[in-house]
Scaffold this active site. Structure first.
Site, short mmCIF file in Angstrom:
data_model
loop_
_atom_site.label_atom_id
_atom_site.label_comp_id
_atom_site.label_asym_id
_atom_site.label_seq_id
_atom_site.Cartn_x
_atom_site.Cartn_y
_atom_site.Cartn_z
N ARG A 15 0.81 -1.23 0.00
CA ARG A 15 0.00 0.00 0.00
C ARG A 15 0.85 1.28 0.00
O ARG A 15 0.33 2.37 -0.19
CB ARG A 15 -0.95 -0.01 1.20
CG ARG A 15 -2.12 -0.98 1.01
CD ARG A 15 -3.19 -0.73 2.03
NE ARG A 15 -2.81 -1.22 3.35
CZ ARG A 15 -3.38 -0.82 4.49
NH1 ARG A 15 -4.33 0.09 4.47
NH2 ARG A 15 -2.99 -1.33 5.64
N ASN A 169 -4.60 -5.83 20.26
CA ASN A 169 -3.25 -6.35 20.21
C ASN A 169 -2.35 -5.45 19.36
O ASN A 169 -2.67 -5.16 18.20
CB ASN A 169 -3.27 -7.77 19.62
CG ASN A 169 -1.89 -8.35 19.45
OD1 ASN A 169 -1.00 -8.12 20.27
ND2 ASN A 169 -1.70 -9.11 18.38
N SER A 387 38.32 38.79 0.48
CA SER A 387 37.12 38.42 -0.26
C SER A 387 37.47 37.87 -1.64
O SER A 387 38.43 38.31 -2.27
CB SER A 387 36.20 39.64 -0.41
OG SER A 387 35.74 40.08 0.85
#
Length: 449
Positions: A15, A169, A387
């Site tokens: 499923r 159960n 940078s």
């Protein structure tokens, strides 16, 4: 009494409409199977046995990834839960103690519940976990007398009176290993489903003059996952519980409903987690750290006082020491950042070691891959990386060294040195005006054509 853990993980899960074995579908970033293994691990089991079937190799691999000492056995034909447990008897040979049976698609059983089952085992040969169902549906029913479990009847075989029972159960069972060896071979498939039910064990124990008992847990613990919709519901339930636990443990979640945890996420007290943060597997955040909005973290460790984000990504192997700052649009992978390192923005550090109090400028990249192998970049203490520096690994930048902005660094930089790896700038007066005039003329001529 020693404990062995048996986890049933042989089902296909039709499923789920998936090629993936059901127990390997992920819940909170981990296969459902791992949730069951984690719950059972709280009992410190002497042996862990995972029963595989559909996708056996995949399931075995996932089980060993969680616990490399676990054992796997193959249930070649799925003939019922009793048949599945019977396949474990050869690898449980010589074991004397309790066997606890869990299910790989039932991820929410709590350690406290398993402890209660072991306590009940002191009074009964078999103990089964039950729950009061709001809608009993097609669950098996408990027929009880006082604290004794007389038998379990499957829905297909139940009378109308038995179907009216709401004590159901879960399938989780604890029994003496010797008893299981004796009775599993006596199971019959003379029932509506034609299967060998583990639920027949209490009746077989009673035939030997042995009692069975039961423990009741919250129905939410027994949630089994059979469809994608149920998996989504389970994810929502897990996240709601994880968020509540984090808040109770002293973690600040500024927008709790937007934070997503993994099965093994660990966050210390007084940490702050901003909105839209996603934790993948293997993350530890120490007390006092802050993870700002829109960050994704997995396989990493963030120390006390560090702050990350917003919009940062920490990948496996990222180790941030105390008071490290990792800013927006920074990615860290397999890199160690020592105390006080600052990586402000727009940077990639992969396969790198960065010394304490070093500053990494915007746009820095450790070029760690040559197309075949990964190489490491090492940056010393109190260095300054300008940078837009490209650090082509393997390369080392020494303590207190500096790289010029826009540099491509291909050779080691000594301690205290400045490295410039860029072409000399040349200015051509008036050339920009002439070039633009020429380009505009070309564009205009194409428009008239």
């Amino acid at each position: 009494m020693p404990v062995s853990l048996v986890i049933l993980a042989a089902g296909q899960g039709t499923r789920m409409n998936s090629d993936l074995p059901k127990v390997l579908h992920k819940l909170a970033g981990a296969p459902m199977l791992h949730h069951a293994m984690q719950a059972g691990a709280s009992l410190a089991p002497e042996r862990v046995v995972v029963v595989t079937g559909h996708g056996a190799d995949q399931v075995a691999q996932a089980a060993l990834a969680y616990d490399e000492t676990c054992l796997t056995v193959l249930q070649a034909e799925q003939l019922g839960t009793g048949h599945a447990v019977a396949q474990t008897l050869p690898v449980l040979e010589g074991f004397s103690g309790d066997v606890v049976v869990l299910y790989g698609d039932t991820p929410f059983i709590q350690p406290e519940t398993l402890e209660a089952m072991l306590e009940a085992r002191a009074r009964h040969a078999v103990v089964v976990l039950g729950f009061d169902a709001r809608d009993p549906g097609r669950y098996g029913r408990f027929v009880t007398e006082g604290d004794r479990l007389v038998r379990i009847v499957e829905y297909k075989d139940a009378t109308e009176a038995e179907r009216a029972i709401t004590l159901c159960n879960s399938g989780v069972l604890c029994a003496d290993a010797g008893l299981l060896r004796d009775v599993l071979g006596l199971l019959s498939n003379d029932n509506a489903a034609g299967e060998y039910y583990l639920t027949d064990v209490p009746a077989l124990a009673a035939a030997r003059g042995l009692s069975s008992g039961f423990v009741i847990c919250a129905e939410s613990e027994t949630l089994g996952i059979n469809t994608r919709a149920e998996l989504a519901q389970a994810e929502a339930a897990f996240q709601a519980r994880a968020r509540a636990e984090a808040l109770d443990n002293g973690v600040t979640l500024t927008a709790p409903e937007t934070v997503f945890f993994a099965l093994d996420t660990h966050i210390g007290r007084d940490a702050i987690i901003g909105p839209n943060v996603v934790f993948g597997p293997g993350v530890t955040i120490e007390s006092g750290a802050e993870i700002k909005a829109f960050c994704h973290l997995e396989g990493c460790h963030v120390s006390r006082g560090a702050d990350v984000g917003p919009f940062a990504r920490l990948r496996p192997g990222a180790e941030l020491a105390e008071f490290v700052h990792v800013g927006n649009f920074v990615e860290i992978k397999n890199a160690i950042l020592d105390e006080g390192v600052k990586v402000g923005h727009l940077t990639y550090l992969g396969d790198a070691d960065v010394g304490e109090n070093t500053n990494i400028g915007a746009g820095t990249v450790t070029c760690n891959y040559d197309g075949v192998m990964k190489h490491r970049t090492r940056i010393g203490k109190r260095a300054f990386i300008g940078s837009d520096t490209m650090l082509v690994a393997p390369v080392t930048v020494g303590d207190g060294a500096m790289t010029g902005s826009g540099s491509t660094i291909t050779e080691d930089v000594p301690a205290g040195a400045i490295a410039l790896g860029r072409a000399r700038q040349v200015n051509k007066p008036g050339l920009a005006v002439k070039l633009f005039e020429r380009l505009r003329a070309i564009k205009a001529s194409k428009g008239k054509a």
